[in-house]
Scaffold this motif. Structure first.
Motif, PDB file in Angstrom:
ATOM      1  N   MET A   1       0.711  -1.330   0.036  1.00 41.83           N
ATOM      2  CA  MET A   1       0.021   0.043  -0.037  1.00 41.83           C
ATOM      3  C   MET A   1       0.871   1.251   0.018  1.00 41.83           C
ATOM      4  N   SER A   2       0.319   2.255  -0.941  1.00 38.76           N
ATOM      5  CA  SER A   2       1.263   3.308  -0.890  1.00 38.76           C
ATOM      6  C   SER A   2       1.136   4.192   0.173  1.00 38.76           C
ATOM      7  N   TYR A   3       2.177   4.849   0.811  1.00 41.60           N
ATOM      8  CA  TYR A   3       2.151   5.969   1.906  1.00 41.60           C
ATOM      9  C   TYR A   3       3.173   7.150   1.709  1.00 41.60           C
ATOM     10  N   ILE A   4       2.472   8.265   2.254  1.00 37.80           N
ATOM     11  CA  ILE A   4       3.608   9.335   2.350  1.00 37.80           C
ATOM     12  C   ILE A   4       3.471  10.012   3.654  1.00 37.80           C
ATOM     13  N   GLU A   5       4.783  10.189   4.346  1.00 37.04           N
ATOM     14  CA  GLU A   5       4.852  10.836   5.564  1.00 37.04           C
ATOM     15  C   GLU A   5       5.740  12.091   5.399  1.00 37.04           C
ATOM     16  N   THR A   6       5.310  13.330   6.348  1.00 39.21           N
ATOM     17  CA  THR A   6       6.165  14.333   6.261  1.00 39.21           C
ATOM     18  C   THR A   6       6.567  14.681   7.826  1.00 39.21           C
ATOM     19  N   PHE A   7       7.879  15.326   7.952  1.00 40.43           N
ATOM     20  CA  PHE A   7       8.327  15.649   9.322  1.00 40.43           C
ATOM     21  C   PHE A   7       9.300  16.855   9.374  1.00 40.43           C
ATOM     22  N   PRO A   8       9.568  17.608  10.189  1.00 42.42           N
ATOM     23  CA  PRO A   8      10.589  18.801  10.011  1.00 42.42           C
ATOM     24  C   PRO A   8      12.000  18.151  10.093  1.00 42.42           C
ATOM     25  N   LEU A   9      13.015  18.625   9.154  1.00 39.31           N
ATOM     26  CA  LEU A   9      14.413  18.219   9.499  1.00 39.31           C
ATOM     27  C   LEU A   9      14.952  19.010  10.462  1.00 39.31           C
ATOM     28  N   GLN A  10      15.444  18.234  11.411  1.00 38.77           N
ATOM     29  CA  GLN A  10      16.235  18.774  12.808  1.00 38.77           C
ATOM     30  C   GLN A  10      17.325  19.595  12.363  1.00 38.77           C
ATOM     31  N   LEU A 135      16.742  26.835   8.268  1.00 42.02           N
ATOM     32  CA  LEU A 135      15.611  26.860   7.100  1.00 42.02           C
ATOM     33  C   LEU A 135      14.674  26.103   7.379  1.00 42.02           C
ATOM     34  N   PRO A 136      13.267  26.306   7.154  1.00 36.86           N
ATOM     35  CA  PRO A 136      12.269  25.448   7.461  1.00 36.86           C
ATOM     36  C   PRO A 136      12.001  24.382   6.251  1.00 36.86           C
ATOM     37  N   ILE A 137      12.776  23.366   6.494  1.00 33.51           N
ATOM     38  CA  ILE A 137      12.662  22.275   5.738  1.00 33.51           C
ATOM     39  C   ILE A 137      12.070  21.034   6.141  1.00 33.51           C
ATOM     40  N   ILE A 138      10.934  20.674   5.325  1.00 31.70           N
ATOM     41  CA  ILE A 138      10.143  19.504   5.652  1.00 31.70           C
ATOM     42  C   ILE A 138      10.581  18.241   4.901  1.00 31.70           C
ATOM     43  N   CYS A 139      10.717  17.317   5.492  1.00 30.96           N
ATOM     44  CA  CYS A 139      11.345  15.908   4.851  1.00 30.96           C
ATOM     45  C   CYS A 139      10.167  15.072   4.574  1.00 30.96           C
ATOM     46  N   VAL A 140       9.961  14.372   3.445  1.00 30.97           N
ATOM     47  CA  VAL A 140       8.912  13.343   2.960  1.00 30.97           C
ATOM     48  C   VAL A 140       9.492  12.145   2.756  1.00 30.97           C
ATOM     49  N   ILE A 141       8.715  11.192   3.286  1.00 30.25           N
ATOM     50  CA  ILE A 141       9.189   9.816   2.903  1.00 30.25           C
ATOM     51  C   ILE A 141       8.181   8.987   2.429  1.00 30.25           C
ATOM     52  N   THR A 142       8.258   8.280   1.369  1.00 29.36           N
ATOM     53  CA  THR A 142       7.314   7.585   0.765  1.00 29.36           C
ATOM     54  C   THR A 142       7.931   6.299   0.109  1.00 29.36           C
TER      55      THR A 142
END
Length: 351
Positions: A1-10, A135-142
């Motif tokens: 099943m496909s998924y996508i998650e996001t979180f801020p890069l520390q 920098l306001p960087i958001i990481c994406v994992i999918t």
């Protein structure tokens, strides 16, 4: 099943991201090209950072450990490429702060017109402040690459993406074929117009549309956005071999064109003539005829000289050449315009 998650890069300070820039893929396939920001826009971003304003979020695709070992990168940029490249080029002293810059925290500090190195020497604490900006960087994992392309397209929906950039975000077999064709010598060496906003992709897509419409309808159709987009979606998946055949057909013709034209050819200075030339060379290959660049240059010169003649005495001018010239001033995607220009040029070359 496909998924996508996001979180801020520390710990995403400017200095840390700059030091890790070799681990960041700045040009994944769904990205649009950099290099389109004006100097004023670049200076405004640096102004905003030094004066501690919020800047828009930057999105990274974070690779899995397995992908990292294969690709040799930890991240790729989904959105924010121009912002990062601007920051890095400022650190590399490639441009200076605006001459009318004001430092709002302390008006006695005058850094207008200074480079990054100038600030480091004159105001080292301010340089540290800049380096430490988070920098306001958001990481994406999918686990589904198509979701990344969809996210990029959605993030930029409010931005002025052109048709080729939006189409590039679709992904799939046809979009890959477009990219492959645009990397051939005709585009990398021969054409005079640049690929800053994927102009080369647009022409490659039109060439493929010629082949797909010939396969599906046995005729040429308008090379407008709606038909190009439909082709990219229709052949996204499930027709890999067919798309490969289309691509091979285009490559043969494009290779023939690359042999004829010279580097940075003035005959290839605009996009408007590119489909006409493609159809001309396609016809020549079918008839086993070689097209001479000299003949094409002579025709181009005739059109220009005929225009000058018409300005002095309209009756002395050649109507066919005037018609070719007139059609060149209008939209280049209508099938009737393409066919008529091709007819006039073919008759001149005895094709």
């Amino acid at each position: 099943m496909s998924y996508i998650e996001t979180f801020p890069l520390q710990h995403s300070t400017i200095l840390r991201i700059y030091s890790e820039r070799e681990e960041i893929e700045t040009s994944p396939e769904y990205q649009r090209n950099g290099g389109v920001w004006t100097p004023e826009k670049k200076q405004l971003l640096i102004d905003s950072i030094i004066n501690n304003y919020d800047i828009p979020k930057i999105y990274f695709h974070q690779y899995s450990r397995e992908d990292r070992s294969k690709i040799g990168k930890s991240y790729s940029i989904i959105d924010g490429k121009q912002r990062l490249e601007t920051i890095w080029s400022f650190i590399n002293n490639e441009f200076k702060i605006s001459e009318d810059f004001d430092y709002q925290d302390d008006e006695s500090i005058k850094i207008a017109g200074m480079s990054y190195n100038d600030i480091a020497q004159e105001y080292p604490k301010l340089k540290i402040k800049f380096d430490s900006f988070v920098l306001p960087i958001i990481c994406v994992i999918t686990n589904d690459f198509d979701l990344i392309e969809d996210m990029f397209s959605r993030l930029n929906e409010a931005a002025p993406l052109n048709s080729a950039e939006k189409r590039n975000a679709y992904g799939g077999d046809m979009v890959k074929a477009i990219r492959d064709i645009s990397s051939l010598k005709l585009f990398t060496q021969k054409v005079k117009f640049k690929n800053n906003r994927y102009q080369h992709y647009e022409i490659a897509a039109r060439y493929l549309l010629v082949e797909t419409s010939n396969y599906e309808n046995s005729k040429l159709i308008d090379t407008k956005k709606v038909y190009l987009d439909s082709m990219a979606k229709r052949y996204k998946t499930g027709n890999t071999k067919l798309v490969e055949n289309f691509k091979n057909n285009v490559e043969k013709i494009v290779e023939s064109m690359a042999i004829t034209f010279i580097n940075q050819d003035n005959l290839l200075r605009t996009q408007g003539i590119m489909v006409v030339y493609y159809l001309l060379f396609k016809k020549a290959l079918e008839k086993n005829i070689t097209i001479s660049r000299i003949d094409l240059q002579n025709f181009d010169d005739l059109v220009k000289n005929n225009r000058l003649k018409a300005e002095k005495n309209y009756e002395d001018a050649d109507f066919e050449l005037l018609e070719f010239d007139r059609l060149s001033q209008y939209g280049t995607n209508d099938v009737s315009t393409i066919k008529e220009k091709l007819r006039i040029l073919s008759e001149y070359l005895n094709l």
